[in-house]
Scaffold this active site. Structure first.
Site, PDB file in Angstrom:
ATOM      1  N   GLU A  44      50.026  13.586  42.635  1.00 16.59           N
ATOM      2  CA  GLU A  44      48.923  13.281  43.565  1.00 16.59           C
ATOM      3  C   GLU A  44      47.869  14.371  43.410  1.00 16.59           C
ATOM      4  O   GLU A  44      48.202  15.551  43.450  1.00 16.59           O
ATOM      5  CB  GLU A  44      49.409  13.252  45.014  1.00 16.59           C
ATOM      6  CG  GLU A  44      48.294  12.867  45.989  1.00 16.59           C
ATOM      7  CD  GLU A  44      48.665  13.038  47.472  1.00 16.59           C
ATOM      8  OE1 GLU A  44      48.029  12.391  48.306  1.00 16.59           O
ATOM      9  OE2 GLU A  44      49.589  13.821  47.778  1.00 16.59           O
ATOM     10  N   ASP A 118      37.651  13.276  48.442  1.00 10.68           N
ATOM     11  CA  ASP A 118      36.328  13.591  48.989  1.00 10.68           C
ATOM     12  C   ASP A 118      35.304  12.625  48.391  1.00 10.68           C
ATOM     13  O   ASP A 118      35.248  12.462  47.173  1.00 10.68           O
ATOM     14  CB  ASP A 118      35.951  15.042  48.641  1.00 10.68           C
ATOM     15  CG  ASP A 118      36.898  16.032  49.318  1.00 10.68           C
ATOM     16  OD1 ASP A 118      37.337  15.758  50.448  1.00 10.68           O
ATOM     17  OD2 ASP A 118      37.203  17.076  48.696  1.00 10.68           O
ATOM     18  N   LYS A 122      26.379  11.958  47.666  1.00 12.41           N
ATOM     19  CA  LYS A 122      25.073  12.162  46.999  1.00 12.41           C
ATOM     20  C   LYS A 122      25.202  11.900  45.491  1.00 12.41           C
ATOM     21  O   LYS A 122      26.159  12.365  44.855  1.00 12.41           O
ATOM     22  CB  LYS A 122      24.585  13.596  47.213  1.00 12.41           C
ATOM     23  CG  LYS A 122      24.171  13.847  48.655  1.00 12.41           C
ATOM     24  CD  LYS A 122      23.628  15.237  48.835  1.00 12.41           C
ATOM     25  CE  LYS A 122      23.267  15.404  50.314  1.00 12.41           C
ATOM     26  NZ  LYS A 122      23.421  16.771  50.789  1.00 12.41           N
ATOM     27  N   GLU A 193      47.752  11.982  55.881  1.00 10.00           N
ATOM     28  CA  GLU A 193      47.196  12.454  57.163  1.00 10.00           C
ATOM     29  C   GLU A 193      45.885  11.715  57.492  1.00 10.00           C
ATOM     30  O   GLU A 193      45.687  11.243  58.616  1.00 10.00           O
ATOM     31  CB  GLU A 193      46.905  13.960  57.115  1.00 10.00           C
ATOM     32  CG  GLU A 193      48.091  14.837  57.413  1.00 10.00           C
ATOM     33  CD  GLU A 193      48.677  15.462  56.151  1.00 10.00           C
ATOM     34  OE1 GLU A 193      48.172  15.165  55.050  1.00 10.00           O
ATOM     35  OE2 GLU A 193      49.654  16.223  56.273  1.00 10.00           O
ATOM     36  N   TYR A 194      44.999  11.628  56.499  1.00 15.53           N
ATOM     37  CA  TYR A 194      43.706  10.967  56.732  1.00 15.53           C
ATOM     38  C   TYR A 194      43.905   9.493  57.064  1.00 15.53           C
ATOM     39  O   TYR A 194      43.233   8.937  57.912  1.00 15.53           O
ATOM     40  CB  TYR A 194      42.822  11.115  55.489  1.00 15.53           C
ATOM     41  CG  TYR A 194      41.930  12.325  55.543  1.00 15.53           C
ATOM     42  CD1 TYR A 194      42.472  13.602  55.656  1.00 15.53           C
ATOM     43  CD2 TYR A 194      40.544  12.212  55.487  1.00 15.53           C
ATOM     44  CE1 TYR A 194      41.666  14.722  55.699  1.00 15.53           C
ATOM     45  CE2 TYR A 194      39.725  13.326  55.539  1.00 15.53           C
ATOM     46  CZ  TYR A 194      40.292  14.584  55.641  1.00 15.53           C
ATOM     47  OH  TYR A 194      39.481  15.687  55.694  1.00 15.53           O
TER      48      TYR A 194
HETATM   49  C1  LIG Z   1      39.715  14.476  52.242  1.00 14.87           C
HETATM   50  S1  LIG Z   1      41.095  15.437  51.807  1.00 14.87           S
HETATM   51  C2  LIG Z   1      42.416  14.236  51.780  1.00 14.87           C
HETATM   52  C3  LIG Z   1      43.765  14.869  51.881  1.00 14.87           C
HETATM   53  C4  LIG Z   1      44.971  13.924  51.753  1.00 14.87           C
HETATM   54  N1  LIG Z   1      45.035  13.319  50.437  1.00 14.87           N
HETATM   55  C5  LIG Z   1      44.964  12.852  52.808  1.00 14.87           C
HETATM   56  O1  LIG Z   1      44.746  11.681  52.456  1.00 14.87           O
HETATM   57  O2  LIG Z   1      45.203  13.155  53.980  1.00 14.87           O
HETATM   58  C6  LIG Z   1      40.811  15.715  50.073  1.00 14.87           C
HETATM   59  C7  LIG Z   1      41.676  16.819  49.492  1.00 14.87           C
HETATM   60  O3  LIG Z   1      41.469  16.858  48.087  1.00 14.87           O
HETATM   61  C8  LIG Z   1      41.380  18.208  47.657  1.00 14.87           C
HETATM   62  N2  LIG Z   1      40.589  18.200  46.414  1.00 14.87           N
HETATM   63  C9  LIG Z   1      39.282  17.880  46.277  1.00 14.87           C
HETATM   64  N3  LIG Z   1      38.893  17.985  45.001  1.00 14.87           N
HETATM   65  C10 LIG Z   1      39.997  18.378  44.300  1.00 14.87           C
HETATM   66  C11 LIG Z   1      40.231  18.660  42.939  1.00 14.87           C
HETATM   67  N4  LIG Z   1      39.250  18.580  42.026  1.00 14.87           N
HETATM   68  N5  LIG Z   1      41.472  19.049  42.559  1.00 14.87           N
HETATM   69  C12 LIG Z   1      42.474  19.154  43.468  1.00 14.87           C
HETATM   70  N6  LIG Z   1      42.300  18.905  44.787  1.00 14.87           N
HETATM   71  C13 LIG Z   1      41.082  18.510  45.196  1.00 14.87           C
HETATM   72  C14 LIG Z   1      40.709  18.918  48.814  1.00 14.87           C
HETATM   73  O4  LIG Z   1      40.955  20.320  48.792  1.00 14.87           O
HETATM   74  C15 LIG Z   1      41.359  18.223  50.011  1.00 14.87           C
HETATM   75  O5  LIG Z   1      42.543  18.858  50.398  1.00 14.87           O
END
Ligand SMILES: C[S@@+](CC[C@H](N)C(=O)[O-])C[C@H]1O[C@@H](n2cnc3c(N)ncnc32)[C@H](O)[C@@H]1O
Length: 213
Positions: A44, A118, A122, A193-194
């Site tokens: 993941e 994320d 933009k 969690e989200y």
């Molecule tokens: C919006 S959170 C969602 C967390 C979790 N997957 C959930 O659904 O609850 C996005 C997560 O992706 C991580 N993330 C973003 N870009 C990433 C990357 N290039 N490599 C690894 N992790 C990344 C962020 O640090 C964050 O913890």
């Protein structure tokens, strides 16, 4: 999602090298040596606090799982869960998903999960989206033939973008749901969690599953 700094994170990470690797230089092609049993590997990218990957590892002991996270505070939260659970089929990788090719050999991975990535809405940030072409290229390399990519989100804009991006890259869509939690085809779903947060508010959850040709 930016988590507040965890003052205990560095120490916890340093104390558990059996569960977590920090930007490792030599693990590529050797991930199976980190697990008790050699079995298909599922990763993941962007695991957040780790609810999904920890529950998946518990529910599906016949697979090995790796949580890839770029944020120290987040990976430390996952590690805390793993230290308590001691799951033999879960490993953590503290690294940027943009560099997957440095950490995984071609064909090393059976399945990739992207959950509530994320959205980077933009246009000038398009290259940071985890379903942008440069990410897809790396997924294609590290996934075994017929290996799968599964993506869930509450964000319709990112979902639509991803459908187009995957299709343009030549992936085959195996499954698309515009309301995962009320979809009669779905018999198994571990929430992130989200996901729990947005579904509780009544927002639809979108999901796609795809594979490379
Ligand atoms: C919006 S959170 C969602 C967390 C979790 N997957 C959930 O659904 O609850 C996005 C997560 O992706 C991580 N993330 C973003 N870009 C990433 C990357 N290039 N490599 C690894 N992790 C990344 C962020 O640090 C964050 O913890």
């Amino acid at each position: 999602m930016r988590l507040r700094n965890k003052p205990w994170a560095k120490e916890l990470i340093a104390a558990h090298p059996a569960y977590i690797l920090v930007r490792p230089e030599t693990i590529k092609g050797h991930w199976q040596t980190r697990f008790e049993t050699e079995q298909p590997l599922r990763i993941e990218i962007g695991s957040g606090k780790g609810q999904f990957i920890v529950e998946m590892a518990k529910a599906l002991p016949q697979f090995n799982f790796i949580a890839v996270e770029v944020q120290e505070a987040a990976i430390a939260m996952i590690l805390k869960k793993q230290v308590a659970a001691q799951l033999p089929n879960l490993q953590l990788l503290y690294a940027n998903g943009a560099d997957l090719g440095d950490y995984f050999a071609p064909d090393e991975v059976a399945q990739i999960y992207l959950n509530f990535s994320d959205p980077w809405p933009k246009t000038r940030h398009e290259k940071r989206r985890l379903t942008y072409q440069s990410f897809l290229r790396q997924y294609q390399t590290i996934l075994q033939p017929q290996g799968k990519l599964a993506f869930k989100t509450d964000n319709l804009g990112l979902f639509e973008y991803s459908l187009v991006s995957l299709s343009q890259f030549g992936l085959i869509l195996d499954f698309v749901s515009l309301d995962l939690h009320h979809d009669p085809r779905v018999t198994f779903n571990i929430e992130t969690e989200y996901e729990t947060k947005f579904a509780t508010k009544g927002q639809p959850i979108y999901q796609l599953k795809a594979h490379f040709k």
